[in-house]
Design an enzyme around this catalytic site. Structure first.
Site, PDB file in Angstrom:
ATOM      1  N   ASP A  95       3.730  -4.994 -26.140  1.00  0.00           N
ATOM      2  CA  ASP A  95       2.878  -4.184 -25.270  1.00  0.00           C
ATOM      3  C   ASP A  95       3.643  -3.307 -24.285  1.00  0.00           C
ATOM      4  O   ASP A  95       3.112  -2.910 -23.254  1.00  0.00           O
ATOM      5  CB  ASP A  95       1.965  -5.137 -24.478  1.00  0.00           C
ATOM      6  CG  ASP A  95       2.771  -6.209 -23.756  1.00  0.00           C
ATOM      7  OD1 ASP A  95       3.967  -5.983 -23.506  1.00  0.00           O
ATOM      8  OD2 ASP A  95       2.207  -7.269 -23.442  1.00  0.00           O
ATOM      9  N   GLU A 117       3.109  -9.300 -32.826  1.00  0.00           N
ATOM     10  CA  GLU A 117       2.345  -9.788 -31.654  1.00  0.00           C
ATOM     11  C   GLU A 117       1.114  -8.899 -31.428  1.00  0.00           C
ATOM     12  O   GLU A 117       0.866  -8.387 -30.323  1.00  0.00           O
ATOM     13  CB  GLU A 117       3.205  -9.862 -30.391  1.00  0.00           C
ATOM     14  CG  GLU A 117       2.650 -10.811 -29.348  1.00  0.00           C
ATOM     15  CD  GLU A 117       3.539 -10.963 -28.128  1.00  0.00           C
ATOM     16  OE1 GLU A 117       3.466 -10.135 -27.222  1.00  0.00           O
ATOM     17  OE2 GLU A 117       4.333 -11.935 -28.081  1.00  0.00           O
ATOM     18  N   GLU A 131       0.255  -2.821 -19.819  1.00  0.00           N
ATOM     19  CA  GLU A 131       0.467  -3.475 -21.121  1.00  0.00           C
ATOM     20  C   GLU A 131      -0.809  -3.607 -21.950  1.00  0.00           C
ATOM     21  O   GLU A 131      -0.767  -3.490 -23.181  1.00  0.00           O
ATOM     22  CB  GLU A 131       1.112  -4.855 -20.922  1.00  0.00           C
ATOM     23  CG  GLU A 131       2.584  -4.806 -20.512  1.00  0.00           C
ATOM     24  CD  GLU A 131       2.803  -4.582 -19.030  1.00  0.00           C
ATOM     25  OE1 GLU A 131       1.815  -4.586 -18.256  1.00  0.00           O
ATOM     26  OE2 GLU A 131       3.968  -4.398 -18.627  1.00  0.00           O
ATOM     27  N   HIS A 212       7.222 -10.324 -12.281  1.00  0.00           N
ATOM     28  CA  HIS A 212       7.588  -8.903 -12.320  1.00  0.00           C
ATOM     29  C   HIS A 212       6.433  -7.970 -12.652  1.00  0.00           C
ATOM     30  O   HIS A 212       6.632  -6.772 -12.823  1.00  0.00           O
ATOM     31  CB  HIS A 212       8.693  -8.680 -13.369  1.00  0.00           C
ATOM     32  CG  HIS A 212       8.209  -8.873 -14.772  1.00  0.00           C
ATOM     33  ND1 HIS A 212       8.119 -10.105 -15.356  1.00  0.00           N
ATOM     34  CD2 HIS A 212       7.758  -7.987 -15.689  1.00  0.00           C
ATOM     35  CE1 HIS A 212       7.656  -9.976 -16.587  1.00  0.00           C
ATOM     36  NE2 HIS A 212       7.415  -8.696 -16.817  1.00  0.00           N
ATOM     37  N   ARG A 214       3.530  -5.301 -12.782  1.00  0.00           N
ATOM     38  CA  ARG A 214       3.207  -4.140 -11.945  1.00  0.00           C
ATOM     39  C   ARG A 214       1.925  -4.322 -11.135  1.00  0.00           C
ATOM     40  O   ARG A 214       1.827  -3.868 -10.020  1.00  0.00           O
ATOM     41  CB  ARG A 214       3.052  -2.895 -12.822  1.00  0.00           C
ATOM     42  CG  ARG A 214       4.360  -2.232 -13.131  1.00  0.00           C
ATOM     43  CD  ARG A 214       4.130  -0.977 -13.968  1.00  0.00           C
ATOM     44  NE  ARG A 214       5.341  -0.168 -14.001  1.00  0.00           N
ATOM     45  CZ  ARG A 214       6.435  -0.495 -14.652  1.00  0.00           C
ATOM     46  NH1 ARG A 214       6.510  -1.620 -15.330  1.00  0.00           N
ATOM     47  NH2 ARG A 214       7.485   0.305 -14.622  1.00  0.00           N
ATOM     48  N   HIS A 244      13.873 -10.378 -11.313  1.00  0.00           N
ATOM     49  CA  HIS A 244      13.856  -9.220 -12.215  1.00  0.00           C
ATOM     50  C   HIS A 244      14.555  -8.033 -11.546  1.00  0.00           C
ATOM     51  O   HIS A 244      14.509  -7.879 -10.322  1.00  0.00           O
ATOM     52  CB  HIS A 244      12.391  -8.888 -12.522  1.00  0.00           C
ATOM     53  CG  HIS A 244      12.191  -7.938 -13.661  1.00  0.00           C
ATOM     54  ND1 HIS A 244      12.350  -6.587 -13.525  1.00  0.00           N
ATOM     55  CD2 HIS A 244      11.836  -8.149 -14.956  1.00  0.00           C
ATOM     56  CE1 HIS A 244      12.106  -5.998 -14.693  1.00  0.00           C
ATOM     57  NE2 HIS A 244      11.793  -6.934 -15.573  1.00  0.00           N
TER      58      HIS A 244
HETATM   59  C1  UD1 Z   1       8.905  -3.794 -18.683  1.00  0.00           C
HETATM   60  C2  UD1 Z   1       7.627  -3.747 -19.512  1.00  0.00           C
HETATM   61  C3  UD1 Z   1       6.871  -5.061 -19.403  1.00  0.00           C
HETATM   62  C4  UD1 Z   1       7.766  -6.243 -19.734  1.00  0.00           C
HETATM   63  C5  UD1 Z   1       8.991  -6.186 -18.852  1.00  0.00           C
HETATM   64  C6  UD1 Z   1       9.917  -7.307 -19.248  1.00  0.00           C
HETATM   65  C7  UD1 Z   1       6.613  -1.563 -19.676  1.00  0.00           C
HETATM   66  C8  UD1 Z   1       5.609  -0.627 -19.111  1.00  0.00           C
HETATM   67  N1  UD1 Z   1       6.751  -2.721 -19.030  1.00  0.00           N
HETATM   68  O1  UD1 Z   1       8.556  -3.822 -17.303  1.00  0.00           O
HETATM   69  O2  UD1 Z   1       5.793  -5.037 -20.303  1.00  0.00           O
HETATM   70  O3  UD1 Z   1       7.057  -7.440 -19.469  1.00  0.00           O
HETATM   71  O4  UD1 Z   1       9.654  -4.922 -19.038  1.00  0.00           O
HETATM   72  O5  UD1 Z   1      10.928  -7.492 -18.338  1.00  0.00           O
HETATM   73  O6  UD1 Z   1       7.249  -1.267 -20.660  1.00  0.00           O
HETATM   74  N2  UD1 Z   1      15.668  -2.231 -14.310  1.00  0.00           N
HETATM   75  C9  UD1 Z   1      17.041  -2.173 -14.425  1.00  0.00           C
HETATM   76  N3  UD1 Z   1      17.655  -2.793 -15.468  1.00  0.00           N
HETATM   77  C10 UD1 Z   1      16.964  -3.506 -16.394  1.00  0.00           C
HETATM   78  C11 UD1 Z   1      15.564  -3.566 -16.280  1.00  0.00           C
HETATM   79  C12 UD1 Z   1      14.924  -2.920 -15.241  1.00  0.00           C
HETATM   80  O7  UD1 Z   1      17.681  -1.575 -13.600  1.00  0.00           O
HETATM   81  O8  UD1 Z   1      17.578  -4.086 -17.318  1.00  0.00           O
HETATM   82  C13 UD1 Z   1      14.962  -1.530 -13.189  1.00  0.00           C
HETATM   83  C14 UD1 Z   1      15.077  -0.006 -13.219  1.00  0.00           C
HETATM   84  O9  UD1 Z   1      15.162   0.452 -11.914  1.00  0.00           O
HETATM   85  C15 UD1 Z   1      13.755   0.429 -13.838  1.00  0.00           C
HETATM   86  C16 UD1 Z   1      12.805  -0.614 -13.283  1.00  0.00           C
HETATM   87  O10 UD1 Z   1      13.583  -1.821 -13.239  1.00  0.00           O
HETATM   88  O11 UD1 Z   1      13.416   1.739 -13.482  1.00  0.00           O
HETATM   89  C17 UD1 Z   1      11.550  -0.839 -14.087  1.00  0.00           C
HETATM   90  O12 UD1 Z   1      11.876  -1.099 -15.439  1.00  0.00           O
HETATM   91  P1  UD1 Z   1      10.822  -0.765 -16.602  1.00  0.00           P
HETATM   92  O13 UD1 Z   1      11.468  -1.001 -17.909  1.00  0.00           O
HETATM   93  O14 UD1 Z   1      10.206   0.574 -16.346  1.00  0.00           O
HETATM   94  O15 UD1 Z   1       9.627  -1.796 -16.371  1.00  0.00           O
HETATM   95  P2  UD1 Z   1       9.597  -3.362 -16.181  1.00  0.00           P
HETATM   96  O16 UD1 Z   1       8.926  -3.643 -14.884  1.00  0.00           O
HETATM   97  O17 UD1 Z   1      10.921  -3.974 -16.441  1.00  0.00           O
HETATM   98  N1  UDP Z   2      13.839 -14.883 -19.621  1.00  0.00           N
HETATM   99  C1  UDP Z   2      15.227 -14.853 -19.633  1.00  0.00           C
HETATM  100  N2  UDP Z   2      15.900 -14.846 -18.432  1.00  0.00           N
HETATM  101  C2  UDP Z   2      15.251 -14.855 -17.238  1.00  0.00           C
HETATM  102  C3  UDP Z   2      13.833 -14.864 -17.242  1.00  0.00           C
HETATM  103  C4  UDP Z   2      13.155 -14.866 -18.449  1.00  0.00           C
HETATM  104  O1  UDP Z   2      15.855 -14.853 -20.694  1.00  0.00           O
HETATM  105  O2  UDP Z   2      15.921 -14.849 -16.189  1.00  0.00           O
HETATM  106  C5  UDP Z   2      13.125 -14.867 -20.907  1.00  0.00           C
HETATM  107  C6  UDP Z   2      11.980 -15.851 -21.068  1.00  0.00           C
HETATM  108  O3  UDP Z   2      12.408 -17.079 -21.585  1.00  0.00           O
HETATM  109  C7  UDP Z   2      11.034 -15.119 -22.025  1.00  0.00           C
HETATM  110  C8  UDP Z   2      11.281 -13.670 -21.715  1.00  0.00           C
HETATM  111  O4  UDP Z   2      12.533 -13.597 -21.023  1.00  0.00           O
HETATM  112  O5  UDP Z   2      11.401 -15.334 -23.376  1.00  0.00           O
HETATM  113  C9  UDP Z   2      10.171 -13.151 -20.855  1.00  0.00           C
HETATM  114  O6  UDP Z   2      10.523 -11.918 -20.369  1.00  0.00           O
HETATM  115  P1  UDP Z   2       9.789 -11.215 -19.176  1.00  0.00           P
HETATM  116  O7  UDP Z   2       9.244 -12.243 -18.228  1.00  0.00           O
HETATM  117  O8  UDP Z   2      10.746 -10.208 -18.650  1.00  0.00           O
HETATM  118  O9  UDP Z   2       8.628 -10.410 -19.893  1.00  0.00           O
HETATM  119  P2  UDP Z   2       7.196 -10.721 -20.482  1.00  0.00           P
HETATM  120  O10 UDP Z   2       7.267 -11.899 -21.387  1.00  0.00           O
HETATM  121  O11 UDP Z   2       6.285 -10.937 -19.316  1.00  0.00           O
HETATM  122  O12 UDP Z   2       6.855  -9.454 -21.191  1.00  0.00           O
END
Ligand code: UD1
Ligand code: UDP
Length: 377
Positions: A95, A117, A131, A212, A214, A244
């Site tokens: 998603d 999924e 999502e 994490h 939104r 996160h």
């Molecule tokens: C995204 C996904 C969410 C998923 C989550 C898992 C979308 C809309 N959301 O949310 O469904 O559950 O990832 O973690 O796709 N950032 C970093 N490094 C990283 C990751 C994030 O710097 O490795 C920071 C950056 O500033 C970035 C911000 O986090 O701009 C947001 O990251 P983004 O991928 O847009 O959304 P998530 O909140 O991580």
């Molecule tokens: N996870 C990880 N390290 C962490 C936190 C979560 O490897 O510090 C794993 C967790 O076991 C799960 C996945 O990341 O498999 C979940 O990711 P996240 O919570 O970022 O996203 P979501 O599942 O909500 O999309």
């Protein structure tokens, strides 16, 4: 058959890793992998753990990216690849913005999409945001709908979608079962982890936290932090929170919770390490999707800091409870689990509604048009 798997975030990589391994082992399939780079740092850890190599990297990540900016970069980036590679099937997961943008790009190029999924529904288009909209969109353009559970299949059937549906189990259980087996088999690895986290206090109950989403930004996160602050007054618990990397999360959590002696804010953990922590946790507080699926497999109680979930199976089974983001509710329900052994025992009844560790095999069989027994739930 050329199958191009595309993913970009940490959970997608964890859940696609066993499937990519199964595709690689399938003689009828030529498997290639494209990462969008949405989570550069968090993805690299997963790629290394599961020995995944990307054939293509779109490198779309920007600090503080907007959803529209990210979506546009993914569509533009993946389009050239679709044009030149012309895969027979594009597989996307779940998603995320990566999944929705890649499904749209493949649809425009008239390349069939497989949705891993499929069929999860919260019923509220704004939660989880964005999502719920992403997954509904991906389902509507997919040719192959890989529903993890019977109830996700039923949700798809209610929508009369054109894609064909298979119930496969969730690939996250494939990944988790393999990781648990690895930790069990490798005593030296288990020792290394115990040494790396020698500050974990066996005398106190470990409360593992992730968050994490939104829709919780702002007031929701402030409430979550205030609740954790209150729970940290208890001397019999140790709170571990891998934070996160999203600055909207990291800045609030660091400002509200640093400096408390029994709250350990740590960087996002590698998957192996996170599984090690889940195994040690007394209970888990989370708004994550994947953790809601993994914890029941490990027999760990979960309080979900959201108002709705697209994963109702474990709520029905009684191992997961929705507690929203009110401070009183989070504190009250956590204290109840900590103080009432009967409630705790009730939650811990190990149930495993999300998969049996064979989801990837079923997806490959479906792609290769081989008969198989679907996951019964
Ligand atoms: C995204 C996904 C969410 C998923 C989550 C898992 C979308 C809309 N959301 O949310 O469904 O559950 O990832 O973690 O796709 N950032 C970093 N490094 C990283 C990751 C994030 O710097 O490795 C920071 C950056 O500033 C970035 C911000 O986090 O701009 C947001 O990251 P983004 O991928 O847009 O959304 P998530 O909140 O991580
Ligand atoms: N996870 C990880 N390290 C962490 C936190 C979560 O490897 O510090 C794993 C967790 O076991 C799960 C996945 O990341 O498999 C979940 O990711 P996240 O919570 O970022 O996203 P979501 O599942 O909500 O999309």
């Amino acid at each position: 058959m050329h199958v191009l798997s595309i993913f970009g975030t940490r959970p997608e990589a964890i859940k696609m890793a066993p499937l990519v391994a199964a595709l690689r082992a399938e003689p009828q399939v030529r498997s290639t992998v494209c990462i969008t780079g949405q989570h550069r740092e968090m993805l690299a850890q997963v790629m290394a753990l599961f020995d995944l190599k990307a054939d293509h990297d779109l490198d779309v990540m920007r600090p503080d990216q907007t959803l529209n900016g990210l979506h546009a970069r993914v569509v533009a980036g993946v389009d050239g690849l679709l044009q030149t590679a012309r895969p027979d099937c594009v597989l996307v997961h779940g998603d995320t913005t990566t999944a929705a943008a890649c499904a749209l790009a493949a649809f425009h190029r008239q390349i069939p999409v497989g949705h891993v999924e499929a069929g999860l529904r919260s019923g509220d288009i704004r939660s989880p945001f964005p999502e719920e909209m992403n997954r509904r969109f991906v389902d509507s353009v997919s040719t192959w709908l890989f529903a993890p559970t019977p109830s996700s299949r039923d949700a798809l059937l209610r929508e009369n979608l054109p894609g064909r549906i298979w119930v496969t189990g969730n690939t996250v259980i494939d990944a988790l079962a393999a990781t648990v087996a690895r930790l069990q088999a490798d005593a030296a690895l288990a020792r290394t982890l115990a040494e790396r986290y020698d500050w974990v206090d066996a005398g106190r109950r470990l409360v593992l936290v992730t968050g994490h989403r939104r829709e919780n930004f702002g007031e929701g996160f402030r409430n979550i932090c205030t609740a954790l602050h209150t729970l940290a007054q208890r001397s019999d618990v140790q709170i571990v929170y891998p934070v996160h990397l999203n600055p909207q999360v990291r800045d609030v959590v660091t400002a509200e919770l640093s400096g408390l002696s029994n709250v350990h804010l740590v960087a996002p953990l590698e998957y192996l390490d996170f599984v090690w922590f889940m195994q040690r946790a007394h209970l888990i507080l989370t708004d994550s999707g994947g953790v809601q699926e993994e914890a029941p497999y490990l027999g760990k109680p979960v309080l979900v800091m959201r108002d709705v979930t697209e994963r109702p199976e474990a709520v029905t089974a009684g191992t997961v409870r929705l507690v929203g983001t009110s401070r009183e509710r989070i504190v009250g329900e956590t204290n109840r689990l900590l103080d009432d052994p009967a409630t705790y025992a009730d939650f811990c009844r190990r149930s495993n509604p999300y998969g049996d560790g064979h989801a990837s095999r079923r997806i490959v069989d479906a792609l290769c048009t081989r008969p198989f027994t679907e996951f019964a739930g």
